[in-house]
Write a protein that holds these residues in place. Structure first.
Motif, short mmCIF file in Angstrom:
data_model
loop_
_atom_site.label_atom_id
_atom_site.label_comp_id
_atom_site.label_asym_id
_atom_site.label_seq_id
_atom_site.Cartn_x
_atom_site.Cartn_y
_atom_site.Cartn_z
N ILE A 161 2.40 7.50 3.11
CA ILE A 161 3.06 7.40 1.80
C ILE A 161 1.98 7.60 0.74
CG2 ILE A 161 5.08 6.02 2.41
CD1 ILE A 161 2.10 4.22 1.04
N SER A 162 2.41 7.79 -0.51
CA SER A 162 1.42 8.05 -1.56
C SER A 162 1.22 6.88 -2.51
CB SER A 162 1.83 9.29 -2.38
OG SER A 162 3.07 9.07 -3.02
N ARG A 163 2.08 5.86 -2.43
CA ARG A 163 1.89 4.71 -3.30
C ARG A 163 2.57 3.47 -2.73
NH1 ARG A 163 6.07 5.79 -8.40
NH2 ARG A 163 7.81 6.56 -7.15
N ILE A 164 2.07 2.35 -3.17
CA ILE A 164 2.62 1.05 -2.81
C ILE A 164 3.17 0.41 -4.08
CG2 ILE A 164 2.08 -1.28 -1.96
CD1 ILE A 164 -0.21 -0.05 -0.36
N ILE A 165 4.40 -0.09 -3.99
CA ILE A 165 5.02 -0.78 -5.13
C ILE A 165 5.37 -2.19 -4.70
CG2 ILE A 165 6.96 -0.79 -6.73
CD1 ILE A 165 7.09 2.26 -6.38
N LEU A 166 4.82 -3.16 -5.41
CA LEU A 166 5.03 -4.57 -5.10
C LEU A 166 5.77 -5.21 -6.26
CD1 LEU A 166 1.34 -5.26 -4.02
CD2 LEU A 166 3.22 -4.57 -2.55
N THR A 167 6.84 -5.93 -5.95
CA THR A 167 7.64 -6.52 -7.02
C THR A 167 8.21 -7.85 -6.58
OG1 THR A 167 9.46 -6.10 -8.55
CG2 THR A 167 9.75 -5.32 -6.30
N GLU A 204 -11.12 -3.55 -0.68
CA GLU A 204 -12.33 -3.91 -1.42
C GLU A 204 -11.94 -4.20 -2.87
OE1 GLU A 204 -15.24 -4.49 -0.22
OE2 GLU A 204 -14.66 -3.88 1.82
N PRO A 205 -12.38 -5.33 -3.42
CA PRO A 205 -11.93 -5.73 -4.77
C PRO A 205 -12.16 -4.66 -5.84
CG PRO A 205 -13.09 -7.53 -3.70
CD PRO A 205 -13.24 -6.34 -2.80
N GLU A 206 -13.27 -3.93 -5.73
CA GLU A 206 -13.57 -2.94 -6.78
C GLU A 206 -12.64 -1.73 -6.72
OE1 GLU A 206 -16.44 -2.27 -3.31
OE2 GLU A 206 -15.66 -3.97 -4.48
N THR A 207 -11.96 -1.51 -5.58
CA THR A 207 -11.06 -0.36 -5.49
C THR A 207 -9.68 -0.64 -6.05
OG1 THR A 207 -10.20 -0.92 -3.29
CG2 THR A 207 -12.25 0.36 -3.38
N ILE A 208 -9.31 -1.92 -6.14
CA ILE A 208 -7.95 -2.26 -6.56
C ILE A 208 -7.65 -1.82 -7.99
CG2 ILE A 208 -6.31 -4.15 -6.92
CD1 ILE A 208 -7.62 -5.55 -4.52
N PRO A 209 -8.53 -2.10 -8.97
CA PRO A 209 -8.24 -1.62 -10.34
C PRO A 209 -8.09 -0.10 -10.42
CG PRO A 209 -9.99 -3.26 -10.37
CD PRO A 209 -9.75 -2.92 -8.94
N LYS A 210 -8.90 0.62 -9.64
CA LYS A 210 -8.82 2.09 -9.64
C LYS A 210 -7.48 2.55 -9.08
CE LYS A 210 -13.83 2.54 -8.95
NZ LYS A 210 -14.89 2.99 -8.01
N LEU A 211 -7.05 1.92 -7.98
CA LEU A 211 -5.77 2.31 -7.37
C LEU A 211 -4.60 1.97 -8.30
CD1 LEU A 211 -6.46 1.13 -3.71
CD2 LEU A 211 -6.26 3.50 -4.50
N MET A 212 -4.73 0.86 -9.03
CA MET A 212 -3.67 0.48 -9.95
C MET A 212 -3.65 1.40 -11.18
SD MET A 212 -3.63 -3.67 -9.67
CE MET A 212 -2.12 -3.76 -10.63
N ALA A 213 -4.84 1.77 -11.65
CA ALA A 213 -4.92 2.66 -12.82
C ALA A 213 -4.34 4.04 -12.51
CB ALA A 213 -6.38 2.79 -13.27
N SER A 214 -4.50 4.49 -11.26
CA SER A 214 -3.99 5.81 -10.88
C SER A 214 -2.51 5.77 -10.49
CB SER A 214 -4.80 6.35 -9.70
OG SER A 214 -4.58 5.56 -8.53
#
Length: 335
Positions: A161-167, A204-214
Motif C-alpha cells: 500500500i502507499s499510505r497508512i491512515i489512523l483514526t 525510527e522516531p526521526e522518520t515519522i515526521p517525514k512520513l506524516m509531512a509527505s
C-alpha cells in the motif's frame, strides 16, 4: 468411582541444539517458571541435561513444553516467563503448537520482534492477512490496535500500500474540537496519542515526521474521514465502540481499491453519552458479509501485566451478576 493415581515416571532430556542458559534463563528464572507451571513435576538441571520426575501425564506435558521452547530459541527468539505459561496453556488445550504461534514475526524494530503471543492474537493476525475488513473486538491489553499497526507498517514497508491512515473518534470532545485551545495538532493530540506511541515503537522516531509531512502516514479524528475515498491505503479505526452507527457506516464506505481496513474496539468500554455504539450495530448488521471477519479476543489474550487479565475477568463477572440481577428483578416486576 475411585480415581486411579497417575503412575510416577522419571525422564531425562539432553539439550544439544541451544545453550542451556537460554532455556533456563538468567539465574534459572525460566526454570523456576517451568516448575511453577507444573508444580507436581520435579525438575533437576545438570550440565546440558534435564531430568523430570512426577506423574506421567504432567511430565509428558512438561517435556513437550521444553521441546517447543527449544525450537523457539533455535529460531532466534529470546524467551520470557510469559512464553512458558502461555505455551503451557496451549499444550493443555491441545489446540495448536506454541512454536507455530510464537514464531510468527510480523515486524522487527530496533532489535525487538513484534509477533502474536497468544492463539487468539494469531487468529486475529491471520484474519487481517486473509480479509479486506477485519473487526478486532476485545478488552484492553489484548493487542488489537498494536498488532493492526504492525501489520500496517509491514504492508507499507513491503510496498503493498502507499499510505497508512489512523483514526479514532474524539468522543470526549464530541468531535467538536474548535473550543479546545491551540492548533489543530494540539487539539487532537490527546485523542490520538496512543496511535503515535505505537508508531514510535515500530519506526525510527526521526522518520515519522517525514512520513506524516509527505502524507504517507496520516493520523486524524474520525470526523475528517467524511467525503473521502481511500485508495491504496491501510486504514485503522481505533476505539470503534465510541462511534455512532452513522459514523461507522460513513467510515466503512470510505473503502477504496487496494485498501484494507481494521476496526478495533471494546464493547464493554463505551463512552458515548447517548445512543447505540456503531461497533455494536456493525457486529449485528455485518457479521455474515463476505470479505469481512470478526475476531473476538478475551482476557486469555491480554499481554500486559498479569493483573490486567484478572481485572478484566473481575469486571466481566461483575457485569454478568448485575445483568442476572436486573433480569430477575424485571421478571418479578412483571409477575
Amino acid at each position: 468411582m475411585t480415581n486411579i493415581p497417575s503412575r510416577s515416571v522419571r525422564e531425562t532430556i539432553e539439550i544439544t541444539s541451544v545453550p542451556m542458559v537460554n532455556l533456563l534463563g538468567t539465574n534459572d528464572g525460566l526454570l523456576r517458571t517451568l516448575e511453577a507451571t507444573y508444580p507436581t513435576v520435579e525438575v533437576l538441571a545438570r550440565g546440558n541435561k534435564l531430568t523430570l520426575s512426577g506423574p506421567k501425564e504432567t511430565v509428558d506435558l512438561a517435556l513437550n513444553l521444553i521441546s517447543e521452547m527449544v525450537e523457539l530459541i533455535a529460531a532466534g527468539q529470546e524467551l520470557a516467563p510469559q512464553d512458558f505459561t502461555r505455551s503451557a496453556k496451549m499444550l493443555a488445550e491441545d489446540t495448536v503448537r506454541p512454536a507455530d504461534v510464537l514464531s510468527q514475526s510480523i515486524l522487527s524494530s530496533r532489535g525487538k520482534n513484534i509477533r502474536p503471543k497468544t492463539l487468539g492474537q494469531k487468529l486475529y493476525v491471520d484474519a487481517i492477512d486473509e480479509h479486506t475488513i477485519v473487526f478486532g473486538v476485545g478488552p484492553a491489553g489484548t493487542g488489537k490496535t498494536y498488532l493492526a499497526m504492525a501489520k500496517a507498517v509491514q504492508a507499507l514497508q513491503r510496498k503493498e500500500i502507499s499510505r497508512i491512515i489512523l483514526t479514532r473518534p474524539a468522543v470526549e470532545a464530541g468531535e467538536r474540537l474548535g473550543f479546545l485551545p491551540g492548533t489543530l495538532n494540539d487539539k487532537i493530540d490527546p485523542y490520538l496519542r496512543p496511535l503515535f506511541d505505537a508508531l514510535h515503537d515500530m519506526l525510527e522516531p526521526e522518520t515519522i515526521p517525514k512520513l506524516m509531512a509527505s502524507g504517507t502516514i496520516e493520523v486524524a479524528p474520525l470526523a475528517y474521514m467524511r467525503g473521502r475515498t481511500l485508495n491504496d491505503s491501510y486504514i485503522i479505526l481505533d476505539e470503534a465502540q465510541n462511534t455512532t452507527p452513522e459514523q461507522m457506516k460513513m467510515f466503512l464506505t470510505r473503502l477504496g481499491f487496494n485498501s484494507k481496513m481494521v476496526i478495533t474496539g471494546d464493547i464493554t468500554q463505551i463512552d458515548l453519552p447517548v445512543g447505540t455504539s456503531g461497533l455494536h450495530t456493525a457486529i449485528q448488521v455485518l457479521s455474515k458479509v463476505e470479505g469481512m471477519a470478526f475476531k473476538y479476543l478475551t482476557s486469555d489474550d491480554v499481554v500486559r501485566h498479569s493483573l490486567v487479565a484478572k481485572i478484566v475477568d473481575a469486571y466481566s463477572k461483575f457485569e454478568e451478576k448485575k445483568a442476572v440481577k436486573k433480569a430477575t428483578t424485571a421478571k418479578r416486576t412483571r409477575s
